[in-house]
Design a protein around this motif. Structure first.
Motif, short mmCIF file in Angstrom:
data_model
loop_
_atom_site.label_atom_id
_atom_site.label_comp_id
_atom_site.label_asym_id
_atom_site.label_seq_id
_atom_site.Cartn_x
_atom_site.Cartn_y
_atom_site.Cartn_z
N ALA A 296 -5.50 -2.63 5.56
CA ALA A 296 -6.79 -2.27 6.15
C ALA A 296 -7.14 -1.05 6.05
CB ALA A 296 -6.80 -2.66 7.73
N GLY A 297 -6.64 -0.32 5.00
CA GLY A 297 -6.88 1.10 4.75
C GLY A 297 -5.83 1.99 5.39
N SER A 298 -5.65 2.03 6.75
CA SER A 298 -4.84 3.03 7.24
C SER A 298 -3.46 2.45 7.69
CB SER A 298 -5.46 3.50 8.39
OG SER A 298 -5.63 2.57 9.52
N GLU A 299 -3.24 1.17 7.21
CA GLU A 299 -1.97 0.35 7.50
C GLU A 299 -1.62 -0.58 6.51
OE1 GLU A 299 -1.95 -2.06 11.03
OE2 GLU A 299 -4.07 -2.38 10.83
N VAL A 300 -0.49 -0.89 6.21
CA VAL A 300 0.02 -1.99 5.40
C VAL A 300 1.09 -2.56 6.26
CG1 VAL A 300 1.22 -2.47 3.35
CG2 VAL A 300 -0.18 -0.41 3.39
N ALA A 301 0.56 -4.00 6.24
CA ALA A 301 1.48 -4.96 7.07
C ALA A 301 1.73 -6.53 6.06
CB ALA A 301 0.83 -5.39 8.37
N ALA A 302 2.67 -7.14 6.66
CA ALA A 302 3.09 -8.61 6.34
C ALA A 302 2.39 -9.55 7.06
CB ALA A 302 4.30 -8.73 5.71
N ALA A 303 2.12 -10.75 6.57
CA ALA A 303 1.79 -11.80 7.47
C ALA A 303 2.83 -12.10 8.46
CB ALA A 303 1.38 -12.87 6.50
N ASP A 304 4.20 -11.84 7.93
CA ASP A 304 5.24 -12.19 9.01
C ASP A 304 5.47 -11.11 10.08
OD1 ASP A 304 6.40 -10.21 7.93
OD2 ASP A 304 7.97 -11.40 6.80
N GLY A 305 4.49 -10.27 10.24
CA GLY A 305 4.43 -9.16 11.29
C GLY A 305 5.14 -7.65 10.72
N ARG A 306 5.72 -7.67 9.98
CA ARG A 306 6.60 -6.46 9.39
C ARG A 306 5.45 -5.52 9.10
NH1 ARG A 306 9.74 -7.95 4.35
NH2 ARG A 306 8.35 -9.50 4.42
N ARG A 307 5.58 -4.14 9.41
CA ARG A 307 4.58 -3.05 9.13
C ARG A 307 5.53 -2.10 8.35
NH1 ARG A 307 0.07 -4.82 11.24
NH2 ARG A 307 -0.25 -5.51 13.33
N LEU A 308 4.46 -1.63 7.57
CA LEU A 308 5.16 -0.14 6.61
C LEU A 308 4.50 0.85 7.23
CD1 LEU A 308 4.78 -1.32 2.98
CD2 LEU A 308 6.85 -1.14 4.42
N GLU A 309 5.25 2.01 7.51
CA GLU A 309 4.81 3.32 8.03
C GLU A 309 4.60 3.96 6.63
OE1 GLU A 309 3.89 4.15 10.79
OE2 GLU A 309 4.56 2.25 11.67
N LEU A 310 3.47 4.45 6.53
CA LEU A 310 2.95 5.26 5.28
C LEU A 310 3.34 6.68 5.41
CD1 LEU A 310 -0.54 3.48 3.98
CD2 LEU A 310 1.93 3.12 3.26
N PRO A 311 4.23 7.24 4.80
CA PRO A 311 4.51 8.62 5.05
C PRO A 311 3.44 9.58 4.63
CG PRO A 311 6.29 7.65 3.92
CD PRO A 311 5.35 6.62 3.94
N VAL A 312 2.91 10.34 5.43
CA VAL A 312 1.67 11.08 5.35
C VAL A 312 2.01 11.97 4.19
CG1 VAL A 312 0.32 12.96 6.18
CG2 VAL A 312 0.94 11.34 7.59
N SER A 313 3.20 12.33 3.69
CA SER A 313 3.29 13.21 2.54
C SER A 313 3.11 12.41 1.30
CB SER A 313 4.59 13.84 2.51
OG SER A 313 5.73 12.81 2.48
N LEU A 314 3.29 11.20 1.40
CA LEU A 314 3.19 10.24 0.34
C LEU A 314 1.86 9.67 0.01
CD1 LEU A 314 6.60 8.24 0.29
CD2 LEU A 314 6.01 10.08 -1.39
#
Length: 181
Positions: free
Chosen positions: A73-91
Motif C-alpha cells: 500500500a506504498g508505505s508497507e509490504v505485507a503478505a496475505a498470511d499476515g507477515r509484514r516486511l519492515e522496509l529499512p529506511v536506508s534501503l
C-alpha cells in the motif's frame, strides 16, 4: 455478432479502479484496489470478486512469493498470511511502488531512484551508484534478464560490459517516440 457485454453494479468491487493486477498460479486474479484487495475467480459463473482482509488504503503492487500473495500500500509490504516486511529506511526511502517475486526473493521498486531486494542474504539496495537513477514502477524477468520500468525508461539488471548493476536498455532516449509509416 456473438459479442456479449457484461456490466457490474456501480458498488461492485469489479467496478472500482484497479491499481495492480496479478495472475496467481492457482488461476485466480488478484486486484489491488483504491480501497484494498480483491480476488476474482475467472472460472466462476457469474464472475465475482471477493474482498480480502488487509489494507483499507490503495494497493499499488502485488506479487506471489513463498506460496502466498504479497501486497504493498506504498508505505508497507505485507503478505496475505499476515507477515509484514519492515522496509529499512536506508534501503526503501519509505515507499514501495513495485513488487516482483522469484521464489523467496522479493524485489521492491521505490518512488525514489532505488530498488531493493530481499533474499536469504538480507536486504540490498540498488540506486544511482548502481546505474539506477529513476523511480521504479514495475519489475519483471524475461528470458533470464531482470527489467525495471522507470520514470527514465527501461533498465536491465546485470547488463554485461556496462560496468554497473543496472543500465538503460539501448534505444530511443526517454520522451522520444518514433513511428514508422
Amino acid at each position: 455478432r456473438g459479442l456479449e457485454v457484461q456490466s457490474w453494479p456501480a458498488d461492485s468491487l469489479l467496478s472500482q479502479r484497479a491499481r495492480a493486477l496479478l495472475a496467481a498460479p492457482d488461476g485466480r486474479i488478484y486486484l489491488g484496489l483504491e480501497s484494498g484487495l480483491a480476488r476474482v475467480d475467472p472460472a466462476s459463473e457469474p464472475i465475482r470478486a471477493v474482498r480480502l482482509p488487509g489494507p483499507a488504503a490503495p494497493v499499488v503492487a502485488l506479487a506471489w512469493a513463498d506460496d502466498t500473495l504479497w501486497w504493498s500500500a506504498g508505505s508497507e509490504v505485507a503478505a496475505a498470511d499476515g507477515r509484514r516486511l519492515e522496509l529499512p529506511v536506508s534501503l526503501a526511502h519509505g515507499s514501495c511502488r513495485a513488487l516482483y517475486a522469484e521464489g523467496a526473493t522479493l524485489w521492491v521498486g521505490h518512488a525514489a531512484p532505488a530498488m531493493s531486494v530481499l533474499s536469504a542474504k538480507g536486504w540490498r539496495r540498488f540506486g544511482p551508484a548502481d546505474g539506477l537513477s529513476a523511480d521504479v514502477f514495475h519489475v519483471t524477468r524475461v528470458a533470464g534478464d531482470l527489467y525495471a520500468a522507470t520514470s527514465a525508461g527501461l533498465y536491465v539488471h546485470g547488463c554485461l560490459g556496462s560496468g554497473a548493476e543496472f543500465a538503460p536498455v539501448p534505444g530511443a532516449p526517454p520522451g522520444v517516440v518514433r513511428a514508422q509509416v
